[in-house]
Design an enzyme around this catalytic site. Structure first.
Site, PDB file in Angstrom:
ATOM      1  N   THR A  76      -3.198  -3.011  -5.662  1.00  0.00           N
ATOM      2  CA  THR A  76      -3.471  -4.470  -6.130  1.00  0.00           C
ATOM      3  C   THR A  76      -3.842  -5.462  -5.241  1.00  0.00           C
ATOM      4  O   THR A  76      -2.660  -5.333  -4.059  1.00  0.00           O
ATOM      5  CB  THR A  76      -2.135  -4.551  -7.326  1.00  0.00           C
ATOM      6  N   GLY A 102     -13.719  -2.973 -37.368  1.00  0.00           N
ATOM      7  CA  GLY A 102     -14.827  -2.898 -36.369  1.00  0.00           C
ATOM      8  C   GLY A 102     -14.636  -4.012 -35.228  1.00  0.00           C
ATOM      9  O   GLY A 102     -15.151  -3.973 -34.200  1.00  0.00           O
ATOM     10  N   GLU A 153      -1.615   7.123  -2.256  1.00  0.00           N
ATOM     11  CA  GLU A 153      -2.817   7.558  -1.740  1.00  0.00           C
ATOM     12  C   GLU A 153      -3.556   8.590  -2.694  1.00  0.00           C
ATOM     13  O   GLU A 153      -3.069   9.121  -3.562  1.00  0.00           O
ATOM     14  CB  GLU A 153      -2.039   8.530  -0.388  1.00  0.00           C
ATOM     15  N   GLU A 190      10.254  -3.537  -9.830  1.00  0.00           N
ATOM     16  CA  GLU A 190       8.929  -3.631 -10.177  1.00  0.00           C
ATOM     17  C   GLU A 190       8.701  -2.698 -11.656  1.00  0.00           C
ATOM     18  O   GLU A 190       7.752  -3.457 -12.225  1.00  0.00           O
ATOM     19  CB  GLU A 190       8.152  -2.574  -9.238  1.00  0.00           C
ATOM     20  N   ALA A 245       0.773  -1.063  -0.072  1.00  0.00           N
ATOM     21  CA  ALA A 245       0.026   0.085  -0.122  1.00  0.00           C
ATOM     22  C   ALA A 245       0.917   1.211  -0.140  1.00  0.00           C
ATOM     23  O   ALA A 245       1.325   1.663   1.178  1.00  0.00           O
ATOM     24  CB  ALA A 245      -0.827  -0.010   1.472  1.00  0.00           C
TER      25      ALA A 245
END
Length: 390
Positions: free
Chosen positions: A170, A353, A139, A255, A136
């Site tokens: 994540t 398309g 922010e 990373e 984490a």
């Protein structure tokens, strides 16, 4: 919907990174994605996260934390095995599984900076899939600026009291544990105030938001995390107080390499899908691949992809040797994510398309890819890092 992982076309310059053991591992990974992930893509997108038992299945096959030492439940192998895992994920067109963040980022923080007790407690359970992890950092309002973190961890006796929130995390919704970047200490010391704390998801005051409704990567577990007077013991501090920013900088290069690897694999997969489509699809009585414009576009993309592959593989050689520079990793992340964006856009155009229809893999690649130029540090930040070496 594809039923099996696409195989990329052979590179014009042969790759020399892998041996027979690597290729045997690749076959195991490919079969895992074909059996367990690809058939469930729509389900994962609808529920916005993978099934929890997918982690256990991956762990049982030895697909989690493979580079961790054997005494902590890993296989003790080099990071080429991580590269294989990410490449096969890309060839499968999967953007839902968050294995690489768990195995190649969180596990590395614990293995490189944790004490023996922390390693013994967490790494074996991470390797089996018993514990799902997240990191984490980001922010609301901070983005790539880690020094602007506002989540605080204040020492109160033998415990840290954490308050704040994180976003775009994540594995956040399913995580059993998160490494949380917090501001510790007093005063304004900038990066010297940052520390990393291990926070178990069942701690009082730790809550999770609903999975975020993203443009792409809809099957990937991404959410907000909230900390309201969450108490953790001092023993949950990873490394030393105030060393968080230094630890983050040491791992961010890898990373960024992970992002470069999945972009390279994604570009190769997109080209392979498009070559097949141009052979099958007809216009004006002949395959669209027979038109000079199509052939030239495919040739341009293949050349660009192969040149990027050569750079990436050289970066991996340096990574294995332990000599990969921060600027080289930043260049790989910036260039390959930019290249993938251009390739997949061209591939959508060649599909016409049908390239805009989500039942075609190229459409999913188109929307899933866009985040690669943003996370792990935006490409603008990558250019800033590169410029500092000039």
């Amino acid at each position: 919907m594809q039923s099996s992982a696409i195989r990329p076309i052979p590179n014009m310059l042969p790759r020399n990174l892998f041996n027979e053991e690597h290729e045997a591992f690749r076959e195991t990974v490919r079969k895992f994605y074909e059996k367990e992930v690809i058939p469930n893509t729509e389900k994962y997108e609808q529920q916005q996260h993978v099934d929890r038992d997918l982690w256990n299945k991956a762990g049982a096959l030895g697909l989690l934390c493979t580079t961790m030492p054997e005494e902590y439940g890993g296989s003790g192998v080099d990071r080429l095995y991580s590269m294989i895992l990410i490449e096969e994920q890309a060839y499968a067109g999967d953007s839902a599984t968050g294995f690489s963040l768990h195995s190649d980022i969180v596990a590395n923080y614990i293995n490189n900076f944790g004490n023996e007790e922390q390693k013994q407690k967490w790494l074996p359970k991470m390797a089996t899939g018993e514990t799902v992890t997240a990191i984490a950092m980001t922010e609301p309002g901070t983005g790539s600026d880690l020094q602007a973190v506002r989540t605080t961890a204040v020492l109160d006796g033998d415990e840290y009291v954490i308050n704040g929130s994180k976003i775009f995390i994540t594995n956040g919704y399913l995580c059993d544990m998160a490494i949380v970047v917090c501001k510790t200490g007093s005063g304004d010391k900038g990066s010297a105030n940052l520390s990393l704390l291990i926070v178990e998801a069942d701690r009082v005051g730790f809550s999770k938001g609903k999975p975020l409704n993203k443009v792409g990567m809809k099957g990937q577990d991404t959410c907000e995390l909230f900390f309201d007077d969450v108490r953790v013991p001092k023993e949950n501090l990873l490394g030393m107080e105030g060393m968080g920013f230094i630890m983050l900088m040491k791992e961010l290069a890898w990373e960024r390499m992970l992002v470069a690897i999945i972009c390279q694999g994604g570009a190769e997969a997109s080209l392979a899908h498009t070559i097949q489509y141009t052979k099958d699809r007809k216009a004006f009585g002949k395959p669209i691949g027979a038109f000079q414009n199509t052939r030239f576009k495919l040739a341009e993309m293949r050349t660009e992809i192969d040149i990027c592959r050569a750079y990436l593989d050289r970066c991996m050689e340096l990574q294995i040797e332990g000599t990969l520079g921060v600027d080289a990793a930043a260049a790989a992340k910036y260039k390959l994510s930019d290249m993938f964006s251009k390739v997949v856009d061209e591939c959508v155009q060649l599909h016409g398309g049908y390239g805009y229809m989500l039942e075609y893999p190229i459409a999913r690649a188109y929307i899933d890819n866009r985040a690669n130029r943003i996370y792990a540090g935006t490409n603008e930040i990558m250019k800033e890092l590169i410029s500092r070496s000039l």
